[in-house]
Design an enzyme around this catalytic site. Structure first.
Site, PDB file in Angstrom:
ATOM      1  N   SER A  83      -6.769   8.847   2.749  1.00  0.00           N
ATOM      2  CA  SER A  83      -6.313   7.521   2.337  1.00  0.00           C
ATOM      3  C   SER A  83      -4.831   7.376   2.627  1.00  0.00           C
ATOM      4  O   SER A  83      -4.077   8.356   2.638  1.00  0.00           O
ATOM      5  CB  SER A  83      -6.536   7.322   0.837  1.00  0.00           C
ATOM      6  OG  SER A  83      -5.643   8.131   0.083  1.00  0.00           O
ATOM      7  N   ASP A  84      -4.403   6.144   2.895  1.00  0.00           N
ATOM      8  CA  ASP A  84      -2.977   5.876   2.810  1.00  0.00           C
ATOM      9  C   ASP A  84      -2.580   6.090   1.362  1.00  0.00           C
ATOM     10  O   ASP A  84      -3.421   6.165   0.464  1.00  0.00           O
ATOM     11  CB  ASP A  84      -2.668   4.453   3.277  1.00  0.00           C
ATOM     12  CG  ASP A  84      -1.239   4.291   3.767  1.00  0.00           C
ATOM     13  OD1 ASP A  84      -0.381   5.122   3.396  1.00  0.00           O
ATOM     14  OD2 ASP A  84      -0.974   3.337   4.514  1.00  0.00           O
ATOM     15  N   TRP A  85      -1.286   6.186   1.101  1.00  0.00           N
ATOM     16  CA  TRP A  85      -0.801   6.599  -0.212  1.00  0.00           C
ATOM     17  C   TRP A  85      -1.083   5.501  -1.251  1.00  0.00           C
ATOM     18  O   TRP A  85      -0.498   4.432  -1.223  1.00  0.00           O
ATOM     19  CB  TRP A  85       0.672   6.929  -0.126  1.00  0.00           C
ATOM     20  CG  TRP A  85       0.961   8.367   0.201  1.00  0.00           C
ATOM     21  CD1 TRP A  85       1.829   9.185  -0.470  1.00  0.00           C
ATOM     22  CD2 TRP A  85       0.385   9.191   1.223  1.00  0.00           C
ATOM     23  NE1 TRP A  85       1.827  10.450   0.087  1.00  0.00           N
ATOM     24  CE2 TRP A  85       0.949  10.484   1.118  1.00  0.00           C
ATOM     25  CE3 TRP A  85      -0.564   8.967   2.213  1.00  0.00           C
ATOM     26  CZ2 TRP A  85       0.605  11.537   1.960  1.00  0.00           C
ATOM     27  CZ3 TRP A  85      -0.916  10.012   3.060  1.00  0.00           C
ATOM     28  CH2 TRP A  85      -0.339  11.273   2.937  1.00  0.00           C
ATOM     29  N   LEU A  86      -2.059   5.778  -2.129  1.00  0.00           N
ATOM     30  CA  LEU A  86      -2.538   4.874  -3.160  1.00  0.00           C
ATOM     31  C   LEU A  86      -3.402   3.746  -2.594  1.00  0.00           C
ATOM     32  O   LEU A  86      -3.488   2.672  -3.175  1.00  0.00           O
ATOM     33  CB  LEU A  86      -1.399   4.295  -4.001  1.00  0.00           C
ATOM     34  CG  LEU A  86      -1.326   4.818  -5.444  1.00  0.00           C
ATOM     35  CD1 LEU A  86      -1.103   6.324  -5.479  1.00  0.00           C
ATOM     36  CD2 LEU A  86      -0.247   4.103  -6.221  1.00  0.00           C
TER      37      LEU A  86
END
Length: 974
Positions: A366-369
């Site tokens: 995932s991208d961050w969050l």
């Protein structure tokens, strides 16, 4: 564009989804509906506003409001009034936006070609490609020995600032699998010292040089490995550049999928040649910064990019296919929603397209969050969550971690899905040779992302008291990489206008040209200049400003522009400004240099200090970056395409004042993307324009090479420069204001972005895609088209898997494997895989998504890494002779554009599409033959009914070759 009615089509509207809950009590945030996202919530909650949301996405909304009130309370000291007022205002806004959002969402659902992405389950297992077979065999042996906690550790980040890199998972200590270190970014090692600040991706694209694309990636990876990094978070091919003002376009390579695909693949190969895992990002359609994340723009949900099936395949997913074919280890899914389902929880995208159709063998992070649910994202194909926190930065409340352990134990996440997640990660580790401890020693990075001090703590995000240790060893990894950085910067500089002025000499002009110029000025003005050649340098962009690292994450525009801002930027070790390089290189005995390094300098036609100038070099720029930072009126995305800091006014003033209006003017632009030049480009004494993109640390040196003719300019535009923003069409405009609580962005233009749009509507650009001048001239001749295979409508049948994915026991592990070991000293907010108690866990009948056990038919476009192998077979070869018919050596960039046959079908085709390029260096009079190999994929379009790549078998394909998209001098047919 035809609406796809097939069951496998991305366009098909999903069936009515059911609310699902598990036997885990109040763990709603983890146990959300697969492919159930913001819009499902809006649809149901509009009718039943008091019902508690079953999705992961509702929880942070309330928390966000509480934090806002607390912040205001500390300022005003009146908590109750504050919260009542804020919540009342939020309530009114919520009602208005919800009403609008429901309307927009339903309209998107009702009107094809946009609908929710159809579900695609279960996740295809990795391990079918022969090129990965050995790595999967090794991974299988390791994973079979892992405990449940080991497996969860490998798939879950430990939390923001819980390690020295920007992302870390936890080790599988029982089997010797180390903690992986993940670090930004696409142009250098973020937050690190003693590294190289390479030119940005858009500059690399402007080189059109495959060898430099590879070399930059390789040098980048050498620095990453020597800094202790396992996974580089780059390169970037999304955003593609649909909108010329998009804030992060500069991280990618240009506004064409073929150019992006080649540049991305060569960069991946360069990075992974050093054993470092590359991460191709952002998958997919993250085309603007406004509304990219929940709450970042005041709205509870991210924007939905609504794309039809054909456009997704032929534009936005295309370069990811090249990266997968190149063997990329990791794919990062994006923040935005796609067809009203978050990209990191969209099973059609991750399972159906990426893992089945493209045959991706690595792991999806995932991208961050960007993860918004737990079970749903696991089932949808996510393999690693970063940074590991849940719905808020550094909250330590992971949607996986202990909750993933719980989900496996109660049966809501099948053990075979967890095993595949872990195996993909471990196999990528083996595939890149990171089990070699000499190359990748089992230790932490030798730098900290969070402090510049020598000593610090290992997990600064935790408030728990920790021992101070050495975290920065100040290892210098730059080697001679400045040479590559300088070469990319020089070759990525595009000469857009040159009226017999450039190159100049270090003495200013040759004696002959200087006499001729002074004679002409004397005839026009009655005055004759004598003595040294007088040069003026103008603009903030020429100078050092407050230094390249004056603003955090490069989040401001001051001094000369070397990169955009955000997570894709780095700490510059140095930045050679243009004025610094020119000071050193002009011959002081022959040239008198004047500097005006302020865009707001007050001068005019009567200013005596400017009247004597014979050459004026004026610098201007335009900056942008990631949406978490705002500078002036630039909120990530640019508000327009104009130069910033009064750059246009500066150029106009210099042109009118230089030598009393008779001086020659050179304009140099540093920019994140296209800028409008109409205010001054046709001014008679503006004799030259250099578009230097974002050149990195060697900026001034590279520019001097071009100005003085040491390097013949060979850059070509990786995008179109129009005359107005309107020239790019409605699809080229950023959505600056929300049109609903879930902003809806319909990609109605389909295939027609950038030059495709200009061609379709016969719009004359100022400078077309692929354009670039040289100090010499080139001629193309003798095109020869050589068929390699016969035309057939569809590829050969999908091959059987070349290897078998690993198989493991599906017995649910013992609950004891998830109990927190008493000997571990806990760090607050650190994400562990353990539970304090498992007494409440019982295996239940989890209501998996409809059809979860009925795998959809596998795509005929799939079958191996990069897709069906036949798509990568050469079907035709085009040879062209390139001749340097000028007087100096230089590099030509022949470009091949394909025109599809005219057919009686309703299928619409762009006027032309880029399908080949090369860069060849030629001495005066020299001739070389360039060979273009066109694959079946190059010659195909996406058939939304057949759900396969289709070739047109009737009528001739036309191949036009030239030096830009509108300078196509020769053509042939097949």
């Amino acid at each position: 564009m035809a609406h796809d009615e097939s069951a496998q089509g991305l366009l098909k509207e999903s069936s009515t989804r059911r609310s699902r809950s598990s036997d885990r009590g109040d763990n709603a945030a983890f146990d959300s509906d697969s492919d159930l996202d913001a819009t499902d919530y809006i649809d149901r909650e509009a009718a039943r506003p008091t019902r508690r949301s079953p999705t992961a996405s509702f929880e942070p909304n309330i928390k966000g409001k509480k934090r806002w009130c607390s912040c205001l309370f500390t300022t005003l000291g009146r908590r109750s009034q504050c919260c009542i007022g804020v919540l009342a205002g939020m309530g009114i806004l919520w009602v208005l936006l919800t009403a609008t959002g429901v309307f927009v969402y339903r309209k998107a659902q009702e009107e094809p070609p946009y609908g929710q992405s159809p579900p695609w389950y279960p996740t295809p297992k990795g391990g079918i490609a022969a090129s990965w077979a050995d790595s999967y065999a090794k991974a299988s042996k390791m994973v079979s020995k892992m405990t449940l906690a080991d497996k969860v550790n490998v798939t879950t980040g430990t939390g923001w600032e819980m390690g020295l890199a920007v992302g870390t998972n936890a080790p599988a200590i029982h089997v010797g699998f180390p903690q992986l270190q993940l670090q930004d970014g696409p142009l250098g090692i973020r937050f690190a010292d003693n590294i190289t600040a390479f030119p940005a991706g858009i500059t690399v694209g402007a080189t059109w040089n495959r060898q430099l694309m590879y070399a930059r990636g390789k040098a980048h990876a050498i620095e990453a490995r020597q800094k202790g990094i396992n996974v580089l978070l780059g390169p970037c091919v999304g955003p593609l550049g649909r909108m010329p003002a998009g804030g992060r376009n500069w991280e990618g390579f240009g506004a064409d999928p073929y150019l992006q695909g080649i540049a991305g693949a060569e960069t991946v190969k360069g990075i992974q040649s050093e054993g470092v895992m590359a991460t191709i990002k952002h998958f997919v359609a993250n085309e603007q910064e406004h509304f990219r994340q929940p709450w970042e723009w005041g709205l509870p949900h991210a924007i939905s990019s609504n794309i039809d099936d054909r456009t997704l395949h032929e534009l936005y997913a295309w370069p990811f296919g090249d990266a997968v074919k190149a063997g990329v280890a990791s794919v990062m899914c994006s923040y935005n929603q796609v067809n009203n389902s978050y990209a990191c929880g969209n099973s059609k995208l991750l399972n159906g397209i990426l893992k089945d159709e493209l045959g991706f063998q690595g792991f999806v992070m995932s991208d961050w969050l960007a993860q918004h649910s737990g079970v749903a994202t696991a089932l949808a194909g996510l393999d690693m969550t970063m940074p590991g926190d849940g719905l808020g930065w550094a909250d330590g409340k992971s949607l996986w971690g202990p909750e993933l352990s719980r989900a496996v134990l109660n049966g809501s996440v099948p053990l075979e899905r967890l095993n595949d997640m872990v195996t993909r990660i471990v196999a990528a580790w083996y595939q890149l040779g990171q089990d070699d401890e000499k190359k990748f020693p089992r230790k932490q990075p030798n730098f900290s992302s969070w402090t510049d001090e020598e000593k610090g703590v290992m997990s600064p995000g935790s408030p728990t008291e920790q021992e101070q240790v050495v975290v920065n060893e100040f290892v210098n990894v730059q080697a001679n990489h400045s040479v590559i950085a300088r070469e990319v910067a020089a070759e990525g500089t595009v000469l857009l206008k040159n009226e017999d002025l450039l190159p100049i000499s270090r003495q200013g002009l040759s004696d002959e040209r200087l006499r001729a110029r002074r004679d002409a000025v004397e005839r026009a003005t009655g005055k004759r200049s004598e003595g040294k050649f007088k040069v003026g340098i103008f603009g903030e962009d020429a100078g050092p400003g407050d230094g390249p690292n004056a603003c955090k994450d490069r989040g401001c525009n001051q001094g000369t522009l070397g990169s955009g801002w955000g997570s894709g930027a780095v700490e510059f070790p140095y930045l050679v400004s243009p004025v610094e390089a020119l000071r050193k290189q002009f011959d002081k005995s022959k040239v008198e240099l004047s500097e005006f390094l302020d865009n707001k300098a007050s001068f005019g036609k009567g200013d005596g200090s400017l009247n004597d100038l014979e050459l004026c070099i004026v610098f201007a720029n335009a900056d942008a970056g990631e949406g978490f930072t705002k500078w002036a009126d630039v909120s990530g995305d640019r508000p327009d395409l104009r130069l910033q800091n009064n750059g246009d006014d500066l150029i106009v003033k210099v042109a009118s004042s230089c030598g009393g209006g008779t001086g020659d003017v050179v304009v140099v632009i540093h920019a994140v993307g296209p800028v409008l030049v109409e205010d001054w480009i046709d001014t008679p004494n503006v004799k030259a324009l250099l578009f230097a993109n974002l050149p990195g640390q060697e900026s001034g040196n590279a520019l001097a090479e071009i100005l003085f003719g040491d390097t013949n300019p060979s850059g070509h535009l990786p995008f179109t420069i129009g005359r107005t923003l309107e020239d790019y069409g409605a699809g080229g405009k950023v959505l600056y204001l929300p049109n609903g609580v879930v902003p809806q962005q319909d990609f109605k233009e389909g295939l027609y972005i950038d030059y495709r749009h200009f061609d379709k509507y016969n719009i004359e650009p100022r400078f077309e895609f692929g354009f670039g001048l040289s100090y010499t001239t080139f001629k193309l001749d003798n095109i020869v088209v050589i068929p390699q295979r016969r035309k057939t409508q569809y590829p050969l049948r999908r091959p059987n898997p070349a290897a078998e994915p690993p198989s493991y026991s599906t017995d649910i592990p013992s609950k004891e494997e998830a109990i927190f070991p008493p000997e571990i000293r806990r760090l607050e907010k650190y994400v562990y895989p353990y539970l304090d108690s498992t007494d409440d866990i019982e295996v239940g009948q989890y209501p998996y998504p409809d059809g979860y056990d009925q795998q959809p038919p596998l795509s005929e476009a799939g079958g191996d890494e990069g897709g069906n192998p036949d798509l990568w077979s050469n079907y035709v070869v085009v040879n062209v002779d390139v001749i340097n018919d000028g007087s100096v050596a230089g590099a030509a960039v022949p470009q091949l554009y394909l025109q599809y046959p005219e057919t009686e079908s309703e299928t619409d085709f762009p006027v032309r599409v880029l399908r080949g390029f090369d860069k060849v260096y030629l001495k005066p009079g020299e001739k070389k033959t360039v060979k273009f190999n066109l694959t079946r994929r190059d010659l195909s379009y996406w058939d939304v009914v057949a759900q396969n790549w289709a070739m047109v078998t009737e009528g001739p394909y036309e191949f036009s070759v030239g030096l830009s998209s509108r300078d196509l001098s020769i053509s042939g047919t097949w």
